[in-house]
Design an enzyme around this catalytic site. Sequence first.
Site, PDB file in Angstrom:
ATOM      1  N   ASP A 170      -4.997  -7.353 -46.465  1.00 22.38           N
ATOM      2  CA  ASP A 170      -3.767  -7.383 -47.265  1.00 22.38           C
ATOM      3  C   ASP A 170      -2.616  -8.090 -46.584  1.00 22.38           C
ATOM      4  OD1 ASP A 170      -4.534  -5.931 -49.561  1.00 22.38           O
ATOM      5  OD2 ASP A 170      -4.437  -4.066 -48.430  1.00 22.38           O
TER       6      ASP A 170
HETATM    7  O1  IFM Z   1      -8.503  -3.654 -46.961  1.00 20.06           O
HETATM    8  C1  IFM Z   1      -7.284  -3.001 -46.797  1.00 20.06           C
HETATM    9  C2  IFM Z   1      -7.353  -1.660 -47.475  1.00 20.06           C
HETATM   10  O2  IFM Z   1      -7.654  -1.790 -48.828  1.00 20.06           O
HETATM   11  C3  IFM Z   1      -6.041  -0.914 -47.323  1.00 20.06           C
HETATM   12  N1  IFM Z   1      -5.680  -0.818 -45.956  1.00 20.06           N
HETATM   13  C4  IFM Z   1      -5.619  -2.100 -45.254  1.00 20.06           C
HETATM   14  C5  IFM Z   1      -6.917  -2.859 -45.345  1.00 20.06           C
HETATM   15  C6  IFM Z   1      -6.794  -4.194 -44.612  1.00 20.06           C
HETATM   16  O3  IFM Z   1      -5.666  -4.890 -45.021  1.00 20.06           O
END
Ligand code: IFM
Length: 538
Positions: A226
Amino acid sequence: EDAIASLTKMLELSPGEEKKFHFVVGIEEKIEDIQAKTKEVTKRSFVEEKFKEVNKFWENYVEKLTIKTPDSEFNLSVNIWNKYQAYIASQMGEMISFYIGAGSWGFRDEAQHIFGVLPLDHEFVKEKMLELLEHQLEEGNSVHAWNRLTNEGFITNHSDDPQWLVLMVLNYLKETGDLKILKKRVKYFDKGSATILEHLLKALDHTLYHVSPNGVPLRRTADWNDALAGGHFQKGESLMVANQTAWNILEIVPILTAIGKKTTAAEYLNIYDHLKKTINEQFWDGDWYIRATDDDGRKIGTKQNHEGKIHINGQTWPVMSHVATGERALKAMDSLWEHLMTKYGALTFTPSYTKKNSYLGVISQFAPGTKENATIFSHPNAWVMVAEAILGRGDKAFEAWRRSSFLTRGKEPDIFRTEPYVYPEYSYGPESPHFGLGSYSWMTGSAAWFFRACTDYILGVRPTLEGLVIDPCIPKLWPGFEMVRNFRGATFKIKVRNPDKIYKGVKKIKVAGKEINGNIVPIQKPGEYEVEVLMGKG
Ligand code: IFM
């Protein structure tokens, strides 16, 4: 550093003496109801009855798939705690976490949590899957998150969400064999409705419509990571999504073939070939694969970068999708071990980003070694295990499990400082003064993936449409292991022997005393079946 409330009760015990006491915590809507309720719930018989019910519920849940290997921590983790975390996480989304505001229900995380519940309770998973499908948009992508109370959806252009939808449905079909469900109509979040097959193909095609001139899926808002969310024009490519799509294509082909859609299957296979060729021709950096590109085509995760030179998901996913094969696959994973592996598991990338950089995104604004900036995310470490098992390196697959296991980490509680039975989202990286500190426990799809990486890839018992594949990849000193697994109404008692001390290779399989051809145990009528597996070369 976190505020807590605590209850204390002082007890004096004589040697050998036992005393029982219960703490009862609850809420009532009306203050005047508290007294009556308190009387009821503080009766010892009430508490003991409820406790029995809870135990029964969990026993029933965990017993559907159990293992016995020479490693007691591996057994404990797989038999109890991964299943528990996957279930709780899939019930409560991110609301269980005190790190994130209650209410947000992440699409990709939810689609992965239920992967961990699937072999244990597919009716529960079916319900969740239908709910997730109702959060797909008519154009193929899904909401990125939604609020469980108001059903308000947060619409972004994350590029990986549709591929998790595909993975979720395909896994459900392989576990249950329920191809009829593909005809069921489910509404879209925004408008209209369609059959589940249409939902599935729309999600796959959504990614394939949003590609660069190379034919590689765009990263758009962001992919699984993200925080790798830079640029303004969403023109950068995601090699992770490219490989997720390739993996999903290989998985969907047998399903399409089974329902008579051979032409569609062949078209997807052509796309797979294109992705494989392009990734290998244009995104191999000499010793590892490149992770992504930005709006201007600059590469992210290459030797030419001063920071973020090599990324974990850039190496595991090409192996998982079989885009990386032979020497190159081994080299990519060797580079991962050389540059990213720490005593607590592999880093997401190295070195950390140290300056704000708008083409990379918020990832460059976290302090080095925190959150997405060069930490040990638990979730992608499960993909290290899957990739190593595919490559047949049983010791490495197991070692990847051992280093990041909460049971290993829990032996240093002053460093880990999170629950020793739960995967945290990440542990701080070596560039932080808090190296090894667990953070955001319970979050992301780690438990589900670790569970399935252990059962389906290290122990190698995986569902397919036609039956259970038996393809273990274990530490070579293990003399064998046992698994009891429910599959399509039958219970398989699997005993694997490894007299030649090898990592991978199945010589002979007997089901109910009869030798079978190949390594797929066929679907059986309800009942119990002994499965004897002899590992060996040839
Ligand atoms: O993949 C994401 C997850 O969906 C939420 N926490 C952070 C991860 C990496 O960005």
